[in-house]
Design an enzyme around this catalytic site. Structure first.
Site, PDB file in Angstrom:
ATOM      1  N   ARG A 168       0.833  -1.203   0.000  1.00 44.97           N
ATOM      2  CA  ARG A 168       0.000   0.000   0.000  1.00 44.97           C
ATOM      3  C   ARG A 168       0.870   1.256   0.000  1.00 44.97           C
ATOM      4  O   ARG A 168       0.586   2.237   0.685  1.00 44.97           O
ATOM      5  CB  ARG A 168      -0.955   0.013   1.208  1.00 44.97           C
ATOM      6  CG  ARG A 168      -1.882  -1.185   1.285  1.00 44.97           C
ATOM      7  CD  ARG A 168      -2.826  -1.270   0.088  1.00 44.97           C
ATOM      8  NE  ARG A 168      -3.662  -2.454   0.205  1.00 44.97           N
ATOM      9  CZ  ARG A 168      -3.366  -3.643  -0.309  1.00 44.97           C
ATOM     10  NH1 ARG A 168      -2.244  -3.800  -1.011  1.00 44.97           N
ATOM     11  NH2 ARG A 168      -4.170  -4.669  -0.162  1.00 44.97           N
ATOM     12  N   SER A 241     -11.464  -0.799   3.106  1.00 45.03           N
ATOM     13  CA  SER A 241     -10.623  -1.085   4.272  1.00 45.03           C
ATOM     14  C   SER A 241      -9.966   0.192   4.774  1.00 45.03           C
ATOM     15  O   SER A 241      -9.269   0.870   4.016  1.00 45.03           O
ATOM     16  CB  SER A 241      -9.549  -2.113   3.908  1.00 45.03           C
ATOM     17  OG  SER A 241     -10.137  -3.335   3.526  1.00 45.03           O
ATOM     18  N   GLU A 338      -5.254   3.279   5.818  1.00 45.20           N
ATOM     19  CA  GLU A 338      -5.016   3.181   4.374  1.00 45.20           C
ATOM     20  C   GLU A 338      -5.349   4.490   3.671  1.00 45.20           C
ATOM     21  O   GLU A 338      -4.585   4.963   2.838  1.00 45.20           O
ATOM     22  CB  GLU A 338      -5.840   2.033   3.762  1.00 45.20           C
ATOM     23  CG  GLU A 338      -5.143   0.696   3.783  1.00 45.20           C
ATOM     24  CD  GLU A 338      -5.767  -0.282   2.793  1.00 45.20           C
ATOM     25  OE1 GLU A 338      -6.209   0.157   1.713  1.00 45.20           O
ATOM     26  OE2 GLU A 338      -5.784  -1.479   3.106  1.00 45.20           O
TER      27      GLU A 338
END
Length: 346
Positions: A168, A241, A338
């Site tokens: 990520r 998420s 995130e």
């Protein structure tokens, strides 16, 4: 004829983020032709102000109003630029819808993106976050990323190694003030080699009655799983998420799994590390389905923060901070968000 770009003052951003939280931009710059980006950024109202790139708004949380100029790239072209009958390279403009690109590639008989189906957002955001799902990260498929280098004031084409993809993470995410992603080039194949090793995909295919899956069947399985597990942002505001799966030293992962045998543990990003399930940690702390006013946690998936109606971005951020603090207190593990937090610090 569509204008090359347009500049809007005091722009409402509530409909431009999937959390559906209220926010306004002093200026919103919509660029319809990437070739005119340099000219648009040189506008007197824009030139010296901070920029925030906004794609589908699915990977950010407005905890306050953004300063300066919000820039939206709207060019959405898709084309196959290399094809030898076995391997192909697809070029997609930054404004293209990511899921639309996945389904378009399947229509062209091209495989490689099927595990990434139904991820919301724009194609330009995909390499920034190095989006991933069901055992695949987009960085594995990227040949190059085309970008505007604000420091050098020119268009550049960065190969995969230069993009420095991580979990990520990417060079673009680490230096957002420098790079504006304008297009992505992806290496795909005409011969499916399905990635089925991620938990849930095999079971879903079996439930579908598919014994020998191709890329399209894998995409359909992923779509079914995601629709079942994740709330639709069109119905309940969310950004998917909210937390990364934490990567920790192997001894800590082993100690936690010994104390909590059901804790899922996965390989880390290098020797001596392991990846833990953030969803399991959050659920174990009792947050799944929790609600504080209109800010809450999905009852279907502990990783997903939701806006039940009129939650502010700051209320959602404060809830996320309390969740992270409880996981830290109980397990000694730090959670990281995130989405990009705009208007406040994590």
């Amino acid at each position: 004829m569509t204008a090359l770009f347009r500049l809007l003052r005091d722009a409402d951003l509530a409909g431009r983020n999937t959390f559906s939280v209220a926010a306004r931009a002093p200026w919103l710059l919509e660029v319809n032709d990437t070739g005119s980006l340099a000219e648009a950024l040189d506008l007197a109202q824009v030139r010296d102000l901070p920029l925030l790139m906004l794609g589908g708004g699915s990977n950010l949380l407005f905890a306050g109003d953004p300063p300066g100029v919000v820039v939206a790239l709207r060019a959405a072209g898709l084309q196959v630029i290399v094809d030898d009958g076995v391997h192909a390279v697809v070029r997609a403009d930054a404004g293209a819808d990511w899921h639309g690109l996945v389904m378009w590639s399947l229509d062209q008989g091209l495989c490689g993106l099927e595990n990434l189906a139904l991820i919301p957002g724009s194609t330009g955001a995909a390499p920034i976050q190095n989006i991933g799902a069901y055992g695949v990260e987009v960085g594995e498929r990227i040949v190059a990323v085309e970008a505007w280098d604000r420091r050098a004031q020119r268009n550049v084409r960065l190969d995969r190694a230069t993009c420095a993809f991580g979990y990520r993470d990417s060079a673009f995410k680490r230096d957002p003030e420098r790079w504006i992603v304008t297009a992505v080039e992806l290496a795909l194949s005409r011969h499916a080699k399905p990635r089925l090793d991620y938990a849930g995909i095999g079971e879903e295919l079996a439930a579908m009655g598919v014994a020998t899956p191709g890329a399209r069947e894998v995409a359909e399985a992923v779509i079914r799983i995601r629709r079942r597990k994740l709330p639709d942002p069109a119905v309940v505001g969310n950004a998917g998420s909210f937390f990364k799966n934490p990567i920790v030293p192997a001894p800590l992962a082993q100690a936690l799994q010994a104390a909590h045998p059901r804790l899922p543990v996965f390989p880390g990003d290098g020797d001596g590390t392991r990846k833990l399930s953030a969803a399991w940690l959050i659920d174990a702390c009792g947050w799944k389905g929790a609600r504080e006013g209109d800010a809450g946690v999905s009852s279907a998936h502990a990783l997903v923060l939701v806006n039940h109606g009129a939650a502010t971005g700051l209320q959602l951020l404060e809830l996320a901070r309390r969740i992270a603090a409880s996981v830290q207190d109980r397990f000694g593990v730090a959670l990281e968000p995130e989405p990009r937090i705009v208007g406040a610090r994590w």
